[in-house]
Design an enzyme around this catalytic site. Structure first.
Site, PDB file in Angstrom:
ATOM      1  N   HIS A 109       0.832  -1.209   0.000  1.00 13.56           N
ATOM      2  CA  HIS A 109       0.000   0.000   0.000  1.00 13.56           C
ATOM      3  C   HIS A 109       0.861   1.251   0.000  1.00 13.56           C
ATOM      4  O   HIS A 109       2.073   1.201   0.221  1.00 13.56           O
ATOM      5  CB  HIS A 109      -0.880   0.017   1.266  1.00 13.56           C
ATOM      6  CG  HIS A 109      -0.077   0.155   2.521  1.00 13.56           C
ATOM      7  ND1 HIS A 109       0.702  -0.865   3.009  1.00 13.56           N
ATOM      8  CD2 HIS A 109       0.117   1.209   3.357  1.00 13.56           C
ATOM      9  CE1 HIS A 109       1.321  -0.453   4.107  1.00 13.56           C
ATOM     10  NE2 HIS A 109       1.001   0.807   4.335  1.00 13.56           N
ATOM     11  N   ASP A 111       0.596   4.915   2.093  1.00 17.03           N
ATOM     12  CA  ASP A 111      -0.153   5.367   3.259  1.00 17.03           C
ATOM     13  C   ASP A 111      -1.206   6.421   2.903  1.00 17.03           C
ATOM     14  O   ASP A 111      -0.918   7.405   2.217  1.00 17.03           O
ATOM     15  CB  ASP A 111       0.798   5.941   4.325  1.00 17.03           C
ATOM     16  CG  ASP A 111       1.631   4.849   4.980  1.00 17.03           C
ATOM     17  OD1 ASP A 111       1.138   3.714   5.108  1.00 17.03           O
ATOM     18  OD2 ASP A 111       2.776   5.147   5.366  1.00 17.03           O
ATOM     19  N   HIS A 264       4.670   0.071   0.022  1.00 13.88           N
ATOM     20  CA  HIS A 264       5.466  -0.636   1.020  1.00 13.88           C
ATOM     21  C   HIS A 264       4.653  -1.740   1.679  1.00 13.88           C
ATOM     22  O   HIS A 264       3.421  -1.773   1.573  1.00 13.88           O
ATOM     23  CB  HIS A 264       6.066   0.317   2.054  1.00 13.88           C
ATOM     24  CG  HIS A 264       5.058   1.095   2.842  1.00 13.88           C
ATOM     25  ND1 HIS A 264       4.409   2.200   2.335  1.00 13.88           N
ATOM     26  CD2 HIS A 264       4.570   0.935   4.088  1.00 13.88           C
ATOM     27  CE1 HIS A 264       3.581   2.680   3.243  1.00 13.88           C
ATOM     28  NE2 HIS A 264       3.648   1.918   4.319  1.00 13.88           N
ATOM     29  N   ARG A 279       5.246   6.122  14.144  1.00 11.57           N
ATOM     30  CA  ARG A 279       5.083   6.688  12.795  1.00 11.57           C
ATOM     31  C   ARG A 279       4.511   8.094  12.838  1.00 11.57           C
ATOM     32  O   ARG A 279       3.522   8.335  13.529  1.00 11.57           O
ATOM     33  CB  ARG A 279       4.169   5.804  11.954  1.00 11.57           C
ATOM     34  CG  ARG A 279       4.097   6.285  10.492  1.00 11.57           C
ATOM     35  CD  ARG A 279       3.198   5.409   9.651  1.00 11.57           C
ATOM     36  NE  ARG A 279       1.921   6.072   9.377  1.00 11.57           N
ATOM     37  CZ  ARG A 279       0.890   5.488   8.790  1.00 11.57           C
ATOM     38  NH1 ARG A 279       0.962   4.221   8.414  1.00 11.57           N
ATOM     39  NH2 ARG A 279      -0.219   6.154   8.558  1.00 11.57           N
TER      40      ARG A 279
END
Ligand code: OGA
Ligand code: MN
Length: 288
Positions: A109, A111, A264, A279
């Site tokens: 995907h 983000d 990723h 994150r």
């Protein structure tokens, strides 16, 4: 007060993408020229690995903000207490309860591609690494576009596809403790959106494929079965080994990737080993 320039090296990886930065300390603000070097490296290499960063969440947030406003993840239950800008990505359970999102990146995907303004880039800081496993894979979507057969390039250019946060949510929920039932407020934040199948990077002008197995559900304007076959073909092509860099984490790595240029995937961590990552997510522009 002027900020001193730091003495650091940018070393490209011998891979489809990526570079490491050695000798830079992100616990202090960067000078303009250092920031510009990092910005350039990010555009050129798509993944920048800052080695050995002993930074606090506030310092990670401060550095991330230099690239744009930060986005707050819809799963607010996994925010770092006191820092809503930090999403805890972790497989750790405390008293049977997840402290973070344990299956982030289970499918390829980009983000927040399910938002009208997807992410420019994400920064993931290794706080606690497993003795084995826990790698993250990145696929170069510029290379995926450039290596697509010309007839397929012609076919997909100009098409739009739907991206939905909920596309595979139930499937993930069925196999993990990390997918709470969403509240009506959360569902309202993740309405399906349409995105171009091929996007042009707003800073470099380079084209990239912008579909993923996690969030892209259908191509608009073609029959359902054709859409499914086309997406399957694009997904398989995107993540061919020659487009992929596999990141093996080192202690205190801070990895900054470009969601406009890459997909990723989390390779996964054995259940009995702990992995804790923080994150931050930078907002990008509306893909075009
Ligand atoms: C993420 C993600 C992958 C990983 O944090 O956005 O996809 O390896 N993580 O943790
Ligand atoms: Mn991700």
């Amino acid at each position: 007060m002027t900020i001193a320039t730091q003495d650091f090296e940018i070393r490209p990886f011998d891979a489809a993408l990526g570079a490491e930065v050695v000798g830079l300390d992100l616990s202090t603000p960067l000078s303009t020229s250092d920031f510009q070097r990092i910005h350039r490296a990010h555009l050129d290499h798509h993944v920048v690995v800052f080695r050995d960063q002993r930074i606090t969440p506030a310092q990670q947030i401060g550095f991330s903000r230099r690239f744009g406003p930060l986005q707050i993840h819809v799963l607010d239950q996994f925010q770092l207490p006191g820092h809503p800008e930090v999403l805890v990505v972790s497989n750790v359970l405390e008293a049977g309860k997840p402290i973070g999102l344990g299956d982030a990146g289970r499918f390829w995907h980009s983000d927040l591609s399910y938002k009208e303004k997807p992410s420019l880039g994400s920064l993931l800081h290794a706080r606690e690494l497993p003795a084995e496993g826990g790698d993250t894979l990145f696929a170069n979507m510029h290379a995926a576009w450039a290596s697509l057969p010309v007839d397929l390039q012609r076919k997909v250019e100009g098409l739009r596809a739907e991206h939905t946060y909920l596309a595979r949510y139930a499937e993930l929920q069925a196999r993990s403790p990390w997918r709470p039932n969403l509240t009506p407020e959360q569902i309202a934040q993740v309405r399906p959106v349409l995105q171009p199948v091929v996007r042009t990077h707003p800073e470099t002008g380079r084209k990239a494929l912008f579909v993923s197995e996690h969030f892209t559900t259908r191509v608009v304007g073609i029959p359902e079965d054709e859409s499914r076959a086309l997406l399957a073909e694009l997904f398989a092509h995107s993540v061919k080994p020659q487009h992929v860099y596999r990141h093996q984490w080192q202690p205190h790595d801070l990895v900054f990737w470009d969601n406009r240029a890459l997909l990723h995937l989390a390779a996964g961590t054995p259940d009995h080993l702990r992995r804790v990552m923080y994150r931050t997510t930078i907002e990008g522009d509306v893909p075009a």
